[in-house]
Write an enzyme that holds these catalytic residues in place. Sequence first.
Site, mmCIF file in Angstrom:
data_model
loop_
_atom_site.group_PDB
_atom_site.id
_atom_site.type_symbol
_atom_site.label_atom_id
_atom_site.label_comp_id
_atom_site.label_asym_id
_atom_site.label_seq_id
_atom_site.Cartn_x
_atom_site.Cartn_y
_atom_site.Cartn_z
ATOM 1 C CB CYS A 44 -0.898 0.000 1.234
ATOM 2 S SG CYS A 44 -2.027 1.420 1.296
ATOM 3 C CG ASP A 46 -0.595 4.029 5.316
ATOM 4 O OD1 ASP A 46 -1.803 4.125 5.598
ATOM 5 O OD2 ASP A 46 0.319 4.435 6.085
ATOM 6 N NE ARG A 48 -0.580 4.911 8.768
ATOM 7 C CZ ARG A 48 -1.848 4.623 9.058
ATOM 8 N NH1 ARG A 48 -2.274 4.753 10.293
ATOM 9 N NH2 ARG A 48 -2.668 4.207 8.125
ATOM 10 C CG HIS A 100 -1.478 -0.977 5.967
ATOM 11 N ND1 HIS A 100 -1.917 0.110 6.682
ATOM 12 C CD2 HIS A 100 -1.709 -0.674 4.668
ATOM 13 C CE1 HIS A 100 -2.376 1.040 5.851
ATOM 14 N NE2 HIS A 100 -2.267 0.584 4.623
ATOM 15 C CB CYS A 103 -5.561 -0.230 4.881
ATOM 16 S SG CYS A 103 -5.336 0.241 3.144
HETATM 17 CO CO CO Z 1 -3.345 1.290 3.086
#
Ligand code: CO
Length: 208
Positions: A44, A46, A48, A100, A103
Amino acid sequence: MHYHEYDDLIKNNRLWVDEKLAENPTYFKSLAQGQRPPFLFIGCSDSRMPLNSFTQTEPGELFIHRNVANQVSLTDMNLLAVLEYAVEALEVQHIVVCGHYYCGGVEAAYKGTATGVVENWVNPIRELYLLNRDEIDSLPSERERLNKLSELNVVAQVKNICTTSVMHRAFKTGKFPEVHGWVLDIERGYIKDLEMPFKAWKDLGIMP
Ligand code: CO
């Protein structure tokens, strides 16, 4: 959360180069020789989940494709080009789809709150939720329902990997990378290596 200033980024880069060269004066010269990464990571976008940090890997080890909610779409030329190059040119030994918990893409799909292009993008996850609604809705908390959907999303994307023409060609040669599905538990930092229903997929003829 401490955020860097924009100018810090370049300064940090200079410090990092100095550090690397102090350890190994030919570090960047060797990197420039080429890449032979053993792993293709599909994750992803993302912020993080910096995959190199979480797996303590160095430049040259992970070939990476990332998008919102780690989708493997059979019409996504970007993903397919990355996959073909990784499998056929780089000959990666492992493909890891890494989703994750927490998400935003999964949550928007679950709640039906995505708008614009993101709504189109996460629609396959919305459909996945509706398809598995009984199992997901039977979980006691929303957190558990979202985590479950994150996991089911990873399983679905690993299955998609196995149905690509790239992987079909690789399966025929008998020499193909192992595929794995992970979720990163953002709250704890740990990777969860998910069980994939390979037996069922083999029975369905999806993989050899
Ligand atoms: Co995500």
